[in-house]
Design a protein around this motif. Structure first.
Motif, PDB file in Angstrom:
ATOM      1  N   PHE A 167      -4.141  -7.170  -0.560  1.00 47.09           N
ATOM      2  CA  PHE A 167      -3.375  -7.135  -1.810  1.00 47.09           C
ATOM      3  C   PHE A 167      -4.188  -6.627  -2.996  1.00 47.09           C
ATOM      4  CE2 PHE A 167      -1.302 -10.343   0.861  1.00 47.09           C
ATOM      5  CZ  PHE A 167       0.016  -9.893   0.823  1.00 47.09           C
ATOM      6  N   LEU A 168      -5.386  -6.092  -2.748  1.00 46.54           N
ATOM      7  CA  LEU A 168      -6.216  -5.646  -3.873  1.00 46.54           C
ATOM      8  C   LEU A 168      -5.536  -4.489  -4.595  1.00 46.54           C
ATOM      9  CD1 LEU A 168      -7.759  -2.664  -3.385  1.00 46.54           C
ATOM     10  CD2 LEU A 168      -9.042  -3.991  -1.774  1.00 46.54           C
ATOM     11  N   LYS A 187       3.919  -8.000   2.978  1.00 46.82           N
ATOM     12  CA  LYS A 187       3.129  -6.980   2.268  1.00 46.82           C
ATOM     13  C   LYS A 187       4.047  -5.921   1.661  1.00 46.82           C
ATOM     14  CE  LYS A 187       0.094  -4.268   0.750  1.00 46.82           C
ATOM     15  NZ  LYS A 187      -0.670  -4.510  -0.462  1.00 46.82           N
ATOM     16  N   ASN A 194       4.762  -5.368  -2.618  1.00 48.20           N
ATOM     17  CA  ASN A 194       4.670  -4.095  -3.347  1.00 48.20           C
ATOM     18  C   ASN A 194       6.020  -3.681  -3.918  1.00 48.20           C
ATOM     19  OD1 ASN A 194       1.967  -3.765  -3.173  1.00 48.20           O
ATOM     20  ND2 ASN A 194       1.979  -2.085  -1.702  1.00 48.20           N
ATOM     21  N   LEU A 207       6.635  -5.711  -7.081  1.00 43.83           N
ATOM     22  CA  LEU A 207       5.794  -5.272  -8.198  1.00 43.83           C
ATOM     23  C   LEU A 207       6.346  -3.974  -8.796  1.00 43.83           C
ATOM     24  CD1 LEU A 207       2.274  -6.028  -6.675  1.00 43.83           C
ATOM     25  CD2 LEU A 207       3.288  -7.146  -8.674  1.00 43.83           C
ATOM     26  N   LEU A 243       4.874  -5.711 -16.644  1.00 47.93           N
ATOM     27  CA  LEU A 243       6.007  -5.341 -17.495  1.00 47.93           C
ATOM     28  C   LEU A 243       5.579  -4.300 -18.519  1.00 47.93           C
ATOM     29  CD1 LEU A 243       7.872  -8.731 -18.175  1.00 47.93           C
ATOM     30  CD2 LEU A 243       8.540  -6.876 -16.653  1.00 47.93           C
ATOM     31  N   LYS A 244       4.524  -3.540 -18.207  1.00 44.46           N
ATOM     32  CA  LYS A 244       4.062  -2.535 -19.155  1.00 44.46           C
ATOM     33  C   LYS A 244       4.777  -1.217 -18.854  1.00 44.46           C
ATOM     34  CE  LYS A 244       1.385  -0.935 -22.398  1.00 44.46           C
ATOM     35  NZ  LYS A 244       1.742  -1.246 -23.779  1.00 44.46           N
ATOM     36  N   SER A 260       5.678   2.625 -18.812  1.00 46.49           N
ATOM     37  CA  SER A 260       4.749   3.744 -18.656  1.00 46.49           C
ATOM     38  C   SER A 260       5.508   5.012 -18.306  1.00 46.49           C
ATOM     39  CB  SER A 260       3.744   3.432 -17.539  1.00 46.49           C
ATOM     40  OG  SER A 260       4.427   3.383 -16.292  1.00 46.49           O
ATOM     41  N   GLY A 271       5.557   6.201 -15.622  1.00 45.37           N
ATOM     42  CA  GLY A 271       5.966   6.056 -14.212  1.00 45.37           C
ATOM     43  C   GLY A 271       4.796   5.570 -13.385  1.00 45.37           C
ATOM     44  N   PHE A 272       5.095   4.723 -12.397  1.00 43.58           N
ATOM     45  CA  PHE A 272       3.984   4.239 -11.567  1.00 43.58           C
ATOM     46  C   PHE A 272       3.550   5.317 -10.590  1.00 43.58           C
ATOM     47  CE2 PHE A 272       7.807   2.463  -9.327  1.00 43.58           C
ATOM     48  CZ  PHE A 272       7.666   3.104  -8.105  1.00 43.58           C
ATOM     49  N   CYS A 283       0.443   3.743  -2.747  1.00 42.96           N
ATOM     50  CA  CYS A 283       1.182   2.752  -1.957  1.00 42.96           C
ATOM     51  C   CYS A 283       2.592   2.391  -2.403  1.00 42.96           C
ATOM     52  CB  CYS A 283       0.344   1.491  -1.842  1.00 42.96           C
ATOM     53  SG  CYS A 283      -1.125   1.797  -0.854  1.00 42.96           S
ATOM     54  N   PHE A 311      -4.252   7.782 -11.345  1.00 44.22           N
ATOM     55  CA  PHE A 311      -2.941   7.114 -11.422  1.00 44.22           C
ATOM     56  C   PHE A 311      -2.982   5.840 -12.256  1.00 44.22           C
ATOM     57  CE2 PHE A 311      -2.738   3.323  -8.681  1.00 44.22           C
ATOM     58  CZ  PHE A 311      -3.921   3.412  -7.970  1.00 44.22           C
ATOM     59  N   LYS A 312      -4.189   5.355 -12.561  1.00 44.89           N
ATOM     60  CA  LYS A 312      -4.365   4.236 -13.485  1.00 44.89           C
ATOM     61  C   LYS A 312      -5.819   4.254 -13.927  1.00 44.89           C
ATOM     62  CE  LYS A 312      -4.908   0.038 -11.672  1.00 44.89           C
ATOM     63  NZ  LYS A 312      -4.857  -1.170 -10.811  1.00 44.89           N
ATOM     64  N   GLU A 343      -4.266   5.125 -18.844  1.00 50.76           N
ATOM     65  CA  GLU A 343      -4.590   4.209 -19.951  1.00 50.76           C
ATOM     66  C   GLU A 343      -6.096   3.951 -20.090  1.00 50.76           C
ATOM     67  OE1 GLU A 343      -3.566   3.514 -17.014  1.00 50.76           O
ATOM     68  OE2 GLU A 343      -3.788   1.417 -16.422  1.00 50.76           O
TER      69      GLU A 343
HETATM   70  C1  UGA Z   1      -0.824  -1.981  -5.954  1.00 54.95           C
HETATM   71  C2  UGA Z   1      -0.646  -3.501  -5.963  1.00 54.95           C
HETATM   72  O1  UGA Z   1      -0.836  -3.982  -7.294  1.00 54.95           O
HETATM   73  C3  UGA Z   1      -1.645  -4.176  -5.020  1.00 54.95           C
HETATM   74  O2  UGA Z   1      -1.397  -5.576  -4.965  1.00 54.95           O
HETATM   75  C4  UGA Z   1      -1.491  -3.577  -3.619  1.00 54.95           C
HETATM   76  O3  UGA Z   1      -2.449  -4.146  -2.738  1.00 54.95           O
HETATM   77  C5  UGA Z   1      -1.692  -2.080  -3.689  1.00 54.95           C
HETATM   78  O4  UGA Z   1      -0.729  -1.503  -4.602  1.00 54.95           O
HETATM   79  C6  UGA Z   1      -1.471  -1.396  -2.372  1.00 54.95           C
HETATM   80  O5  UGA Z   1      -0.843  -1.911  -1.487  1.00 54.95           O
HETATM   81  O6  UGA Z   1      -1.959  -0.258  -2.322  1.00 54.95           O
HETATM   82  P1  UGA Z   1      -2.508  -0.263  -7.095  1.00 54.95           P
HETATM   83  O7  UGA Z   1      -1.475   0.732  -6.704  1.00 54.95           O
HETATM   84  O8  UGA Z   1      -3.913  -0.013  -6.746  1.00 54.95           O
HETATM   85  O9  UGA Z   1      -2.125  -1.690  -6.473  1.00 54.95           O
HETATM   86  O10 UGA Z   1      -2.467  -0.482  -8.684  1.00 54.95           O
HETATM   87  P2  UGA Z   1      -1.418  -1.222  -9.670  1.00 54.95           P
HETATM   88  O11 UGA Z   1      -2.188  -1.947 -10.688  1.00 54.95           O
HETATM   89  O12 UGA Z   1      -0.406  -1.985  -8.938  1.00 54.95           O
HETATM   90  O13 UGA Z   1      -0.718   0.013 -10.397  1.00 54.95           O
HETATM   91  C7  UGA Z   1       0.178   0.867  -9.711  1.00 54.95           C
HETATM   92  C8  UGA Z   1       0.833   1.806 -10.708  1.00 54.95           C
HETATM   93  O14 UGA Z   1       1.746   1.106 -11.559  1.00 54.95           O
HETATM   94  C9  UGA Z   1      -0.156   2.504 -11.636  1.00 54.95           C
HETATM   95  O15 UGA Z   1       0.244   3.830 -11.848  1.00 54.95           O
HETATM   96  C10 UGA Z   1      -0.044   1.694 -12.918  1.00 54.95           C
HETATM   97  O16 UGA Z   1      -0.423   2.405 -14.051  1.00 54.95           O
HETATM   98  C11 UGA Z   1       1.442   1.361 -12.922  1.00 54.95           C
HETATM   99  N1  UGA Z   1       1.784   0.167 -13.709  1.00 54.95           N
HETATM  100  C12 UGA Z   1       1.283  -1.042 -13.377  1.00 54.95           C
HETATM  101  C13 UGA Z   1       2.676   0.293 -14.775  1.00 54.95           C
HETATM  102  O17 UGA Z   1       3.160   1.394 -15.088  1.00 54.95           O
HETATM  103  N2  UGA Z   1       3.003  -0.834 -15.486  1.00 54.95           N
HETATM  104  C14 UGA Z   1       2.520  -2.056 -15.171  1.00 54.95           C
HETATM  105  O18 UGA Z   1       2.886  -3.053 -15.862  1.00 54.95           O
HETATM  106  C15 UGA Z   1       1.631  -2.159 -14.090  1.00 54.95           C
END
Ligand code: UGA
Ligand code: NAD
Length: 467
Positions: free
Chosen positions: A160-161, A218, A222, A225, A264-265, A267, A269-270, A274, A336-337, A419
């Motif tokens: 879950f990292l 798992k 995701n 989230l 809840l930020k 953006s 787009g995520f 994954c 991506f972040k 960011e």
């Molecule tokens: C995510 C999950 O948070 C992990 O728990 C999981 O293990 C992992 O996927 C996985 O299975 O690969 P990760 O993708 O590394 O981790 O990073 P996140 O912090 O979840 O961010 C994902 C994307 O969402 C990024 O582009 C980030 O900028 C965006 N994001 C995140 C937002 O736009 N708003 C938010 O509030 C949070």
């Protein structure tokens, strides 16, 4: 229950950091990470690790050569290990049945066949990769189709990292999930894996389930989230048309303890390797199970994310008087972040593509992304419109800068795509003085002080805020 030798197949973003943390906390266990990529292993054995992750170097440099090893000698390491974690990539399938949705299990299948071929005694095989539900069943079939009567016990132990915070997440996990067979040998294997984690994780945080619950949890974690991000992003569009402020709304909503403030930020787009892949995998599963309504429900999370990216690039074109042709647009951030050099599925890639289709010139700066990686992404994601693919033309259209101020020079618009903390403290009066006028900033992460920027003279567009 003690274990003395473990290995991980796949030395990527998960395999490397996860095994480094196990090695740090279990000094009596020999931990070996193997990969088919010689260059990847060479980097893990060098001073220049293949991935950027805050705190990772310290852990690797502390343990490497003591009880942490990196190798390409996959077969011997399999023979030598009692527990084999498998952490190879499981991307979305690009061809054939399930193309565009199902997980491509090619790498996983090759690994299973190889373990069956070379193992010389019983092994516990741990699914660390994110996999479709019931993969453990296929895995058991492949592994047990050997004529040497070797017993393999399969466990699911998803990771879950999050990238950028991997070391923290591994050190202080919310939970460790272990799925295993209810049989005596299954529970013995679960006990062995628990023994490893108990070196630094509280017993109460270790969760035992059956194999299928673990595999499905798992994907669902995701999906939940990503769903939160798409939910707040959908509201950002409403905010822009009503004068509500998306950050204020997120705060007000998130203070309800039943909802909570995280993820809840709003953006652009995520991204990341994954979220999209795992939701598509869930959608495919639901379709295969004859549950079209459930599939459509989860697919909407992806549709909303695509809409958010498209909305952002359209806004740029609209604000720049409906033409960006020949104009220089600076993308600040390509990862991506923040705190990672990973660009997989980054929103920047899509925005670059959409702006190039409008014939803009693009300048890119990212503090961690290697310019060679950007070239590779341009190829892999077919970012350039076909008629622009000649080398010379590309160099005129896309520049990769290693200096943030050079990236912004003579630009018509700056877009905050990632960011990174350093973007908050840039010398914006200096940037403004060297830009084309009127100068625009599009804050795709809502990290800048918009009123101050307006005082300098910028036109500011921010996600989910009135312009
Ligand atoms: C995510 C999950 O948070 C992990 O728990 C999981 O293990 C992992 O996927 C996985 O299975 O690969 P990760 O993708 O590394 O981790 O990073 P996140 O912090 O979840 O961010 C994902 C994307 O969402 C990024 O582009 C980030 O900028 C965006 N994001 C995140 C937002 O736009 N708003 C938010 O509030 C949070
Ligand atoms: P990655 O692409 O960074 O690493 C995978 C590695 O496996 C590569 O180095 C590749 O060379 C190696 N590999 C492929 N086939 C092999 C074989 N036959 N033998 C030996 N090595 C082989 O992938 P990743 O980001 O570490 O993800 C791995 C898995 O973990 C995926 O299923 C992913 O969904 C899941 N996951 C990723 C994250 C994340 O933040 N990246 C978090 C949780 C779970």
């Amino acid at each position: 229950m003690e274990v003395s030798r473990i290995c991980c197949i796949g030395a990527g973003y998960v395999g490397g950091p996860t095994m480094a943390i196990i090695a740090k906390h279990c000094p009596t266990v020999k931990v070996t990470v193997v990969d088919i990529s010689q260059s990847q292993i060479d980097k893990w054995n060098s001073n220049n690790l293949p991935i950027y992750e805050p705190g990772l170097e310290e852990v690797v440099f502390e343990c490497r050569g003591k009880n942490l090893f990196f190798s390409t000698d996959v077969d011997n390491v399999i023979r030598d290990s009692e527990i084999i974690f498998v952490s190879v990539n499981t991307p979305t399938k690009k061809f054939g049945i399930g193309a565009g949705k199902a997980a491509d299990l090619k790498y996983w299948d090759i690994v299973a066949r190889n373990i069956a071929k070379v193992a010389n005694g019983p092994k516990v095989v741990v699914e660390k990769s994110t996999l479709p539900v019931r993969t453990a069943q296929s895995m058991a079939k492949v592994l047990h189709a050997n004529d040497r009567k070797i017993h393999f016990e399969i466990l699911s132990n998803p990771e879950f990292l999050a990238e950028g915070t991997a070391i923290h997440d591994l050190t202080y996990p919310d939970r460790i999930l272990i799925g295993g067979n209810p049989t005596e040998s299954g529970q013995k294997a679960v006990g062995q894996l628990e023994w490893i984690y108990r070196h630094w994780v509280d017993d109460k945080k270790i969760l035992r389930t059956n194999l299928w619950s673990s595999e499905l949890s798992k994907l669902v974690a995701n999906a939940f989230l990503a769903q939160r991000i798409s939910s707040i992003n959908s509201i950002s569009a409403v905010c822009e048309r009503t004068g509500a402020d998306v950050d204020e709304v997120a705060r007000a909503v998130g203070m309800d303890s039943r909802i909570g403030p995280k993820f809840l930020k709003s953006s652009v787009g995520f991204g990341g390797s994954c979220f999209q892949k795992d939701i598509l995998n869930l959608v495919y599963l639901c379709e295969s199970l004859g549950l079209p309504e459930v599939a459509a429900y989860w697919e909407q999370v992806i549709i909303m994310n695509d809409y958010q990216k498209r909305r952002f690039s359209r806004q740029i074109v609209k604000c720049l008087f409906n033409t960006v042709s020949g104009k220089k647009i600076t993308l600040l951030g390509f990862a991506f972040k923040k705190d990672t050099g990973d660009t997989r599925e980054s929103a920047s890639i899509y925005i670059a593509k959409q702006l190039l289709e409008e014939r803009a010139r693009i300048s890119i700066f990212d503090p961690q992304v290697d310019p060679g990686q950007i070239d590779q992404d341009f190829l892999e994601y077919s970012i350039l419109p076909t008629e622009l693919k000649s080398g010379e033309r590309v160099d005129q259209l896309v520049t990769k800068e290693t200096d943030v101020y050079a990236a912004c020079e003579n630009s018509h618009a700056i877009c905050i795509m990632t960011e990174w903390d350093m973007f908050r403290t840039l010398d914006f009066p200096r940037i403004f003085s060297r830009m084309e006028k009127p100068a625009f900033i599009f804050d795709g992460r809502n990290i800048l002080k918009h009123d101050e920027l307006r005082k300098i003279g910028f036109n500011v567009f921010a996600i989910g805020k009135a312009s």
